[in-house]
Design a protein around this motif. Structure first.
Motif, PDB file in Angstrom:
ATOM      1  N   UNK A 307      -4.008   5.225   6.814  1.00  8.44           N
ATOM      2  CA  UNK A 307      -5.169   5.770   6.102  1.00  8.44           C
ATOM      3  C   UNK A 307      -5.037   7.285   5.998  1.00  8.44           C
ATOM      4  N   UNK A 308      -3.929   7.710   5.443  1.00 10.85           N
ATOM      5  CA  UNK A 308      -3.539   9.106   5.439  1.00 10.85           C
ATOM      6  C   UNK A 308      -4.359   9.926   4.453  1.00 10.85           C
ATOM      7  N   UNK A 309      -4.738  11.119   4.864  1.00  7.27           N
ATOM      8  CA  UNK A 309      -5.440  12.057   3.996  1.00  7.27           C
ATOM      9  C   UNK A 309      -4.715  13.396   4.038  1.00  7.27           C
ATOM     10  N   UNK A 310      -4.283  13.868   2.874  1.00  6.50           N
ATOM     11  CA  UNK A 310      -3.688  15.196   2.748  1.00  6.50           C
ATOM     12  C   UNK A 310      -4.597  16.014   1.849  1.00  6.50           C
ATOM     13  N   UNK A 311      -5.219  17.015   2.397  1.00  2.00           N
ATOM     14  CA  UNK A 311      -6.197  17.807   1.636  1.00  2.00           C
ATOM     15  C   UNK A 311      -5.977  19.293   1.857  1.00  2.00           C
ATOM     16  N   UNK A 312      -6.682  20.068   1.051  1.00  2.00           N
ATOM     17  CA  UNK A 312      -6.718  21.514   1.249  1.00  2.00           C
ATOM     18  C   UNK A 312      -8.059  21.896   1.839  1.00  2.00           C
ATOM     19  N   UNK A 313      -8.040  22.735   2.841  1.00  2.00           N
ATOM     20  CA  UNK A 313      -9.256  23.215   3.473  1.00  2.00           C
ATOM     21  C   UNK A 313      -9.072  24.681   3.806  1.00  2.00           C
ATOM     22  N   UNK A 314     -10.006  25.499   3.309  1.00  2.00           N
ATOM     23  CA  UNK A 314      -9.887  26.947   3.490  1.00  2.00           C
ATOM     24  C   UNK A 314      -8.535  27.450   2.992  1.00  2.00           C
ATOM     25  N   UNK A 315      -8.118  26.898   1.813  1.00  2.00           N
ATOM     26  CA  UNK A 315      -6.867  27.286   1.152  1.00  2.00           C
ATOM     27  C   UNK A 315      -5.628  26.914   1.955  1.00  2.00           C
ATOM     28  N   UNK A 316      -5.779  26.032   2.941  1.00  3.72           N
ATOM     29  CA  UNK A 316      -4.645  25.583   3.740  1.00  3.72           C
ATOM     30  C   UNK A 316      -4.570  24.060   3.690  1.00  3.72           C
ATOM     31  N   UNK A 317      -3.346  23.543   3.708  1.00  3.11           N
ATOM     32  CA  UNK A 317      -3.157  22.097   3.731  1.00  3.11           C
ATOM     33  C   UNK A 317      -3.395  21.577   5.143  1.00  3.11           C
ATOM     34  N   UNK A 318      -3.965  20.394   5.226  1.00  2.00           N
ATOM     35  CA  UNK A 318      -4.074  19.745   6.529  1.00  2.00           C
ATOM     36  C   UNK A 318      -3.924  18.244   6.364  1.00  2.00           C
ATOM     37  N   UNK A 319      -3.621  17.583   7.462  1.00  2.00           N
ATOM     38  CA  UNK A 319      -3.323  16.159   7.449  1.00  2.00           C
ATOM     39  C   UNK A 319      -4.244  15.441   8.431  1.00  2.00           C
ATOM     40  N   UNK A 320      -4.749  14.285   8.023  1.00  2.00           N
ATOM     41  CA  UNK A 320      -5.556  13.456   8.912  1.00  2.00           C
ATOM     42  C   UNK A 320      -5.090  12.013   8.777  1.00  2.00           C
ATOM     43  N   UNK A 321      -4.946  11.324   9.914  1.00  2.00           N
ATOM     44  CA  UNK A 321      -4.463   9.938   9.887  1.00  2.00           C
ATOM     45  C   UNK A 321      -5.244   9.093  10.883  1.00  2.00           C
ATOM     46  N   UNK A 322      -5.495   7.866  10.486  1.00  2.00           N
ATOM     47  CA  UNK A 322      -6.150   6.899  11.366  1.00  2.00           C
ATOM     48  C   UNK A 322      -5.332   5.623  11.381  1.00  2.00           C
ATOM     49  N   UNK A 323      -5.065   5.133  12.566  1.00  2.00           N
ATOM     50  CA  UNK A 323      -4.254   3.941  12.746  1.00  2.00           C
ATOM     51  C   UNK A 323      -5.141   2.751  13.060  1.00  2.00           C
ATOM     52  N   UNK A 324      -5.086   1.728  12.211  1.00  2.00           N
ATOM     53  CA  UNK A 324      -5.802   0.497  12.490  1.00  2.00           C
ATOM     54  C   UNK A 324      -4.876  -0.421  13.278  1.00  2.00           C
ATOM     55  N   UNK A 325      -5.413  -1.461  13.815  1.00  2.00           N
ATOM     56  CA  UNK A 325      -4.646  -2.295  14.735  1.00  2.00           C
ATOM     57  C   UNK A 325      -3.414  -2.896  14.068  1.00  2.00           C
ATOM     58  N   UNK A 326      -2.281  -2.626  14.699  1.00  2.00           N
ATOM     59  CA  UNK A 326      -0.989  -3.246  14.367  1.00  2.00           C
ATOM     60  C   UNK A 326      -0.663  -3.236  12.877  1.00  2.00           C
ATOM     61  N   UNK A 327      -0.801  -2.078  12.288  1.00  3.59           N
ATOM     62  CA  UNK A 327      -0.458  -1.973  10.856  1.00  3.59           C
ATOM     63  C   UNK A 327      -1.326  -2.838   9.974  1.00  3.59           C
ATOM     64  N   UNK A 328      -2.634  -2.889  10.270  1.00  5.43           N
ATOM     65  CA  UNK A 328      -3.568  -3.781   9.576  1.00  5.43           C
ATOM     66  C   UNK A 328      -3.525  -3.613   8.063  1.00  5.43           C
TER      67      UNK A 328
END
Length: 552
Positions: A307-328
């Motif tokens: 559930x990857x999110x690649x966004x810009x925040x305050x003119x900087x790139x950042x990454x957020x990821x959430x892992x569901x059970x066993x590659x759901x």
């Protein structure tokens, strides 16, 4: 499964409305002009496209061949004339032979060369060097056909779509507003480069010494493996000479990553996008580097799983990821798509939309005719995984609510359905309604009519996203003559090359094109006669648009 037919073209051609209407014979002048604008490429040995049904007509076809096959409700979308480069006689003219073959085919099938919905390609095979070696190679016409879709034929697709979406939803319920995001948040960082941007810019400056006439910005993309090693560097289209091989090698040597894209405890291959300002050193007085990294993208399977999110925040790139059970999520997508005949780029819609999270205000306009079924599924599964934060407008079109092809009028074809909502169920309901009302009929659709309809639903400043079929080109693009709309076209079904008509449309109106491999922009800056490389293929800008001149 694809079936191969050898024989009759005539019944198929008579079913095509465009061909039936055009009965005038082709003059020698028209034939030569037609031939000179054809797409052409070389390949060791011709390999047919796997996603389309084809028939083969040998170079020695006769009247008997033309009376041997009954195709029913099918239509031509592409014709390839295939031959070998080997010449037993140095004075032999392949051009004259090709002209003769096309002349014979056109004479037996009136109107064939006038049908603008058919894409023609010359394919020269280079993998044999003697008569014995070339004997098993195919010589002749390969004709790709598609069924004529209707509301009746769409019902089976709808049943399959409903079952697969239900299976997908059981393992991944649609997110609701206010609900805590599902899955465990895991570590996710942008891949670290071995050097700073300023150091990499200096390295490029030292390695690249091309003399340029005018300043310009060149965009590029690099594919990097899970160990951080650069696999390929591609320069995106530019309208001016830039000593491309030298710049490509300078970027390859200078932009170095320490590892793959780090998520959780793994490392993954990724795509990095950037731009370089030429001539190098032009920004030194301002204290800014000539090089910039503008974004990253990951494989579709990785983005789904985490559930990857690649966004810009305050003119900087950042990454957020959430892992569901066993590659759901990944397992759910695979299960839902099981036994579904999917083209190689079946995930292109989700891939492009994830690549551009900034496209949050655009209106989505999508073809929901039978040929687009895999991509309709892709759009809906992406919507299930990506809860909409604000209302979004969708326009679905089916090319005329199943009215006969002969009754369709440019700009008044109809079959347009829209919804403005943040509800996945409401979007799915409206899409299903559009599919039930019509399957499309002939191959070309009413994309331009749908775009102008979407423009009426929102402000002039809102961009439009068009999800379109690369194989077939809209019949009504003349309606866009005076448009000022900004359109981003997601091309579905790009397997061997981009349909040059879409390149011409984008160049003419300043649109951008987006495939599973990347983004194609600034085509309007190109001048007639210029040859450019787009995603590994070379195209030449012509008076009328583009033509393919080389294929890797």
């Amino acid at each position: 499964m694809m079936r191969v037919f050898i024989g009759l073209l005539l019944p198929l051609l008579l079913l095509s409305g465009g061909i039936a209407r055009a009965q005038s014979p082709v003059s020698e002048t028209e034939l030569v002009a037609f031939y000179d604008q054809l797409n052409a490429y070389q390949t060791p040995q011709y390999r047919p496209l796997p996603a389309l049904e084809q028939l083969r007509l040998p170079a020695t076809f006769s009247g008997a061949d033309l009376n041997a096959l009954h195709l029913g409700e099918r239509q031509i979308v592409r014709i390839d004339l295939v031959y070998t480069a080997y010449r037993l006689n140095p004075s032999f003219s392949q051009r004259q032979l090709n002209l003769s073959r096309i002349r014979n085919l056109a004479g037996l099938t009136p109107g064939l060369l006038h049908d603008e919905t058919i894409t023609w390609t010359l394919v020269e095979q280079t993998g044999c060097n003697s008569p014995a070696e070339c004997q098993p190679y195919f010589h002749g016409f390969v004709v790709y056909v598609a069924p004529r879709y209707s509301a009746a034929t769409s019902r089976a697709d709808l049943d399959s779509l409903t079952r697969k979406l239900a299976a997908f939803a059981k393992t991944r319920p649609a997110a609701k507003k206010g609900r805590k995001p599902s899955g465990k948040k895991v570590a996710c960082n942008l891949p670290a480069s071995r050097y700073s941007i300023r150091q990499m810019a200096r390295s490029v400056h030292r390695s690249y010494r091309c003399s340029l006439d005018a300043p310009q910005i060149v965009r590029f993309k690099m594919t990097v493996d899970e160990h951080g090693a650069t696999q390929a560097v591609e320069l995106l289209p530019t309208s001016q000479p830039i000593c491309a091989p030298e710049l490509t090698e300078a970027l390859r040597q200078s932009i170095v990553f320490a590892s793959g894209f780090p998520i959780d405890r793994g490392r993954f291959p990724f795509l990095v996008k950037g731009e370089v300002r030429l001539p190098l050193g032009s920004l030194q007085l301002l204290g800014r580097p000539d090089l910039a990294i503008t974004g990253f993208a990951l494989p579709d399977s990785v983005a789904r799983r985490y559930r990857l999110t690649l966004r810009k925040k305050d003119k900087r790139d950042y990454c957020e990821a959430r892992l569901t059970k066993a590659g759901e999520l990944l397992a759910a997508a695979d299960t839902a798509a099981e036994n579904m005949p999917l083209p190689p780029d079946a995930g292109v819609v989700a891939q492009v939309l994830r690549r551009h999270p900034e496209w949050d205000k655009e209106v989505v306009v999508t073809d929901v005719t039978g040929s687009m079924f895999p991509y309709t599924y892709d759009l809906l599964t992406w919507l299930q995984l990506s809860a909409l934060e604000d209302e979004k407008t969708f326009v679905f079109f089916n090319d005329g609510n199943d009215q006969p092809d002969k009754d369709k009028r440019s700009g008044k074809t109809g079959g347009l359905y829209h919804v403005k909502t943040d509800s996945y169920e409401a979007i799915k309901s409206k899409l299903v309604e559009a599919m039930k009302a019509g399957g499309g009929g002939d191959a070309p659709e009413n994309d331009a009519e749908a775009l102008l309809y979407a423009r009426q639903l929102t402000s002039d400043s809102t961009d439009l996203i068009l999800i379109a079929d690369n194989y077939t080109f809209p019949r009504d693009t003349k309606l866009l003559k005076n448009t000022t709309a900004h359109v981003k076209i997601i091309l579905c079904g790009v397997q061997d090359y981009i349909n040059p008509r879409y390149l011409a449309l984008a160049r003419r109106h300043g649109f951008s094109l987006h495939t599973i491999e990347g983004d194609i922009q600034d085509l309007s800056k190109l001048v007639e006669g210029e040859t450019i490389t787009i995603q590994g293929q070379q195209y030449q800008v012509t008076r009328d648009g583009f033509k393919l001149v080389s294929k890797t």
